[in-house]
Design a protein around this motif. Structure first.
Motif, PDB file in Angstrom:
ATOM      1  N   ALA A   1       0.806  -1.230   0.000  1.00 10.72           N
ATOM      2  CA  ALA A   1       0.000   0.000   0.000  1.00 10.72           C
ATOM      3  C   ALA A   1       0.835   1.274   0.000  1.00 10.72           C
ATOM      4  CB  ALA A   1      -0.932   0.007   1.208  1.00 10.72           C
ATOM      5  N   HIS A   2       2.039   1.219   0.601  1.00 12.87           N
ATOM      6  CA  HIS A   2       2.857   2.431   0.778  1.00 12.87           C
ATOM      7  C   HIS A   2       4.316   2.139   0.424  1.00 12.87           C
ATOM      8  CE1 HIS A   2      -0.672   3.856   2.971  1.00 12.87           C
ATOM      9  NE2 HIS A   2      -0.578   2.812   3.770  1.00 12.87           N
ATOM     10  N   PRO A   3       4.610   1.749  -0.799  1.00 12.14           N
ATOM     11  CA  PRO A   3       5.973   1.300  -1.136  1.00 12.14           C
ATOM     12  C   PRO A   3       7.031   2.379  -1.002  1.00 12.14           C
ATOM     13  CG  PRO A   3       4.638   1.574  -3.124  1.00 12.14           C
ATOM     14  CD  PRO A   3       3.703   1.679  -1.960  1.00 12.14           C
ATOM     15  N   THR A   4       6.659   3.656  -1.095  1.00 10.53           N
ATOM     16  CA  THR A   4       7.680   4.705  -1.068  1.00 10.53           C
ATOM     17  C   THR A   4       8.343   4.857   0.293  1.00 10.53           C
ATOM     18  OG1 THR A   4       6.023   6.409  -0.582  1.00 10.53           O
ATOM     19  CG2 THR A   4       6.554   6.012  -2.904  1.00 10.53           C
ATOM     20  N   VAL A   5       7.742   4.314   1.361  1.00 10.69           N
ATOM     21  CA  VAL A   5       8.348   4.465   2.689  1.00 10.69           C
ATOM     22  C   VAL A   5       9.246   3.286   3.044  1.00 10.69           C
ATOM     23  CG1 VAL A   5       6.406   5.866   3.488  1.00 10.69           C
ATOM     24  CG2 VAL A   5       6.456   3.404   4.013  1.00 10.69           C
ATOM     25  N   VAL A   6       9.346   2.299   2.148  1.00 15.24           N
ATOM     26  CA  VAL A   6      10.101   1.082   2.446  1.00 15.24           C
ATOM     27  C   VAL A   6      11.368   1.022   1.605  1.00 15.24           C
ATOM     28  CG1 VAL A   6      10.064  -1.438   2.460  1.00 15.24           C
ATOM     29  CG2 VAL A   6       7.997  -0.160   3.049  1.00 15.24           C
TER      30      VAL A   6
END
Length: 280
Positions: free
Chosen positions: A108-113
């Motif tokens: 859902a939130h790949p940019t924070v990983v």
């Protein structure tokens, strides 16, 4: 101990060490204390963040909860913690059902990983006999309702985990007996035992981020369902599964060895080509 206000909860978290951000997501019981010893070992290499997941221990709920989307809320909590504590993607280690949260986070939130380590996530839907395991977890829940948590936990551990894990889990439960233990168990039985293992992973989206996903499993867990999920996840994503010291809770039983191998594996993944383009 610090607090982050999020929609529907107040997350209690702690940080240890300096360096790139490493978020540790706990599994069943949701208490950050399970990572106490390994966080000490990782602190020379990372800014290690541990927290109680919403509804567990000190991370109290605020107002009505949308239990039909609890997993998404868990993943959003992790996102908010990462964004609150820095402006760069984080390395994320999720153990057991925390691994399912971690997989939902990168979906859902790949940019924070930056790099994701799902450690023995019990996403049993991905196994050929997955429905049998889902049915078993429902049986455990029914036993909890009729005979109480102790009988249900005993049955759960006996079938799902290796003997070394059962011993470690019992020792941790005795050592951490507190006002939170019974409440955490009730919350887990009601809102996670049946629901999280039945979740179907979005393998198409995960494949798009496969280069930054590092599946891991404990050497002593071979043949157990969570180990097999890691193997199946690795196969679907074209990633080798890295075996770690101990079993399902190897990071508790062997914190120094586990931390050393984790640091090495993360460094190796950063150096490998095609791992998502992030560096730390």
């Amino acid at each position: 101990m610090s607090i982050l206000e999020v929609p529907g909860a107040r997350l209690h978290y702690a940080t240890h060490g300096t360096g790139p951000l490493l978020l540790l997501i706990p599994g069943a019981g949701g208490d950050r204390g399970v990572f106490t010893r390994i966080a000490e070992q990782l602190a020379p290499h990372y800014t290690v963040v541990t927290y109680d997941r919403r509804g567990f221990s000190r991370s109290g709920l605020v107002g009505p909860q949308d239990y039909d989307h609890r997993l998404q809320a868990d993943a959003d909590d992790a996102r908010r913690l990462i964004e609150h504590l820095g402006d760069e993607p984080a390395t994320v280690f999720g153990a057991s059902s925390g691994g399912i949260v971690a997989l939902e986070l990168v979906t859902a939130h790949p940019t924070v990983v930056r790099t994701l380590v799902p450690y023995e996530p019990p996403a049993v839907r991905e196994l050929p006999d997955g429905q049998e395991w889902v049915d078993f977890f429902h049986e455990v829940y029914d036993l909890y309702r009729t005979s109480g948590p102790e009988a249900a936990i005993k049955q759960f551990r006996a079938r799902a985990f290796a003997e070394s894990d059962r011993q470690t889990m019992a020792h941790v439960a005795d050592a951490q007996a507190s006002e939170y233990v019974r409440a955490n168990a009730r919350y887990w039985f009601e809102h996670e035992l049946r629901q999280y293992p039945a979740h179907s992973l979005d393998l198409g989206t995960l494949a798009a981020h496969a280069g930054r996903i590092v599946p891991m499993a404990g050497r002593e867990s071979r043949g157990r369902p969570c180990y097999e999920v890691s193997v199946e996840l690795g196969r679907r994503l074209g990633r080798d599964v890295i075996e770690m010291p101990g079993g399902h809770v190897g990071f508790v039983a062997h914190p120094a060895e586990f931390a050393a191998e984790l640091v090495h594996a993360l460094a190796s993944n950063r150096r490998a080509p095609g791992t998502g383009g992030f560096t730390s």
